[in-house]
Design an enzyme around this catalytic site. Structure first.
Site, PDB file in Angstrom:
ATOM      1  N   ASP A 102       0.826  -1.218   0.000  1.00 46.20           N
ATOM      2  CA  ASP A 102       0.000   0.000   0.000  1.00 46.20           C
ATOM      3  C   ASP A 102       0.854   1.260   0.000  1.00 46.20           C
ATOM      4  OD1 ASP A 102       0.793  -0.772   2.642  1.00 46.20           O
ATOM      5  OD2 ASP A 102      -0.652   0.619   3.505  1.00 46.20           O
ATOM      6  N   GLU A 169       0.232  -1.286   5.772  1.00 43.88           N
ATOM      7  CA  GLU A 169       1.287  -0.758   6.656  1.00 43.88           C
ATOM      8  C   GLU A 169       1.040   0.698   6.991  1.00 43.88           C
ATOM      9  OE1 GLU A 169       5.205   1.084   7.786  1.00 43.88           O
ATOM     10  OE2 GLU A 169       3.839   1.628   6.190  1.00 43.88           O
TER      11      GLU A 169
END
Ligand SMILES: [Zn+2]
Length: 467
Positions: A102, A169
């Site tokens: 991400d 994350e």
């Protein structure tokens, strides 16, 4: 003086050039394509764009056919990826490489400041441009390129290599890395070591230091938020009685911010200094070689800059203050949130204890908010995985010196802490101060030359860790 002379320079080769084994042009195009998937993590889950993640999975499958033919792939919580590259010797503990899929969103209003659209993944002017080039699609793809290359050469590791790419994350890593960590633990897997993304190779950090420094974070700070609150008699503001709730709480916060926990030049900071000291001019070397004598001086220097001060101790920052509803009404409540980043010398308990003693006011209530986490353990720089890592960095980046450091932010690595004592947070990315502003900022980019070095780094690291 003797200490100073003994404290000699390490050899650094400034003609950083190793023979290239990979075609960086096609690798750069593949990274550009990966950047074009908008795998954005947003605070609110309703903005989550499922198809971008699934399309990225499909793309990786097409771009890296050997990996998908030879490694065992598992999908964790629909969007995170876990790969097992089975080693020849099941007795050896696996090595794990991690990064995340991400990226952070583009700050609204800054879209037009980008030289190339952030999700185009344009390769131009010697760079790969776009959100994720540095944090951290560049890392994910460099690892994939390295494994694909080694498979093409029919390399097979003795030790199992595990790749873990979480998908959240930038929020908290709970559905991604944490779930991956739990999956591995449930199967009783213990790792020899784990390398996550982390601190980069910094250029021009100190004016006195001619070499770039590869900072390897061997620990990361903990996290704690406390709510402080107090109550007072309400009523009309024309007849105040004693301290208002606002004044009482303000006083408590003042005391706290003016009395931080003890900073010390010891442990990690000393290890960092010891590693970079030999490259400094003579006068600095005298200081660095004799920290027992000059520790106070060094501490003063480091404490003068916010970023290095943060490495010395637990930081305290009041981030929210709420009280009052009307200009002529005495508030019955005041509430503040104070955020702490906990140094490995401290713990959640010792911080709360410090807060209680410093404020020393029974009228101020202190409560812990959810989400707190103790600082990580400090990984040993004498352990063999650290030595291998250091050796690999010095081979691929002959101009840099390697120094252990403390990560002042948080990474996914904390979710793997139960799998091994040897956790390192390092990304082989060259960055000067301007480059660091591009991370989570505008015009994020990675030079093709650095990307080539990154891929080479992971190839060598796997080769050297595999037996
Ligand atoms: Zn990251």
């Amino acid at each position: 003086m003797i200490r100073t002379f003994r404290y000699s320079r390490v050899d650094v080769d400034t003609s950083a050039n190793i023979p290239s084994r990979i075609n960086v042009e096609t690798a750069a195009q593949r990274l550009g394509k990966a950047i074009s998937y908008q795998t954005v993590s947003t605070q609110s889950s309703k903005d989550f764009n499922e198809s971008e993640f699934l399309n990225m999975h499909q793309y990786l499958e097409n771009a890296f056919p050997l990996i998908h033919a030879s490694l065992k792939k598992e999908i964790i919580n629909d969007y995170s990826l876990l790969y097992f590259w089975e080693g020849k010797d099941p007795e050896l503990k696996p090595v794990m490489l991690t990064c995340h899929l991400d990226v952070v969103p583009i700050e609204p209003g800054t879209e037009n400041e980008w030289k190339y659209p952030p999700f185009e993944g344009k390769v131009s002017e010697g760079y790969i441009w776009g959100r994720g080039a540095m944090d951290v699609q560049g890392g994910v793809l460099a690892i994939m390129e390295a494994v694909e290359y080694l498979l093409s050469k029919e390399f097979r590791p003795d030790r199992t290599i595990i790749l873990g790419f979480g998908h959240d994350e930038e929020i908290d890593g709970e559905r991604g890395a944490q779930a991956i960590g739990e999956t591995l633990a449930q199967r009783g897997i213990e790792l020899a070591c784990l390398l996550d993304e982390g601190t980069p190779i910094v250029h021009d950090v100190l004016a006195e230091l001619p070499n770039p420094v590869a900072l390897v974070a061997v620990a990361e700070k903990g996290y704690l938020s406390l709510e402080l609150s107090t109550s007072a008699e309400g009523g009309h503001s024309s007849v105040p009685q004693g301290l208002t709730a606002i004044a009482r709480l303000s006083e408590a916060i003042q005391k706290l911010e003016k009395n931080p926990m003890n900073n010390k030049v010891d442990g990690l900071v000393k290890q960092t200094m010891t590693a970079i000291g030999p490259q400094m001019p003579f006068l600095y070397r005298i200081v660095m070689a004799n920290l027992w004598l000059f520790g106070g001086l060094v501490k003063k220097e480091l404490a003068a800059m916010p970023a290095t001060r943060a490495a010395l101790g637990t930081t305290i920052a009041t981030t929210i203050f709420e009280s009052g509803i009307k200009e002529n009404v005495l508030p019955t409540q005041a509430k503040a949130i104070v955020n702490f980043r906990i140094h490995p010398n401290d713990t959640i308990e010792s911080v709360i204890d410090h807060v209680r003693r410093t404020i020393n006011d029974p009228e101020v209530r202190i409560s812990e908010l959810p989400g707190s986490i103790n600082p990580s353990q400090i990984s040993d720089v004498a352990a063999s995985p650290y030595k291998t890592l250091k050796k690999t960095i010095r081979e691929v980046f002959p101009d840099v010196i390697v120094a252990p450091t403390l990560m002042i932010g948080a990474t996914d690595a904390r979710h793997y802490a139960h799998l091994t004592d040897n956790i390192y947070r390092f990304l082989p990315l060259r960055a000067d101060e301007g480059d660091l502003d591009r991370v989570h900022g505008t015009n994020e980019r990675l030079s093709k030359e650095n990307y080539r070095e990154m891929i080479e780094f992971y190839i060598r690291l796997i080769e050297e860790s595999a037996d």
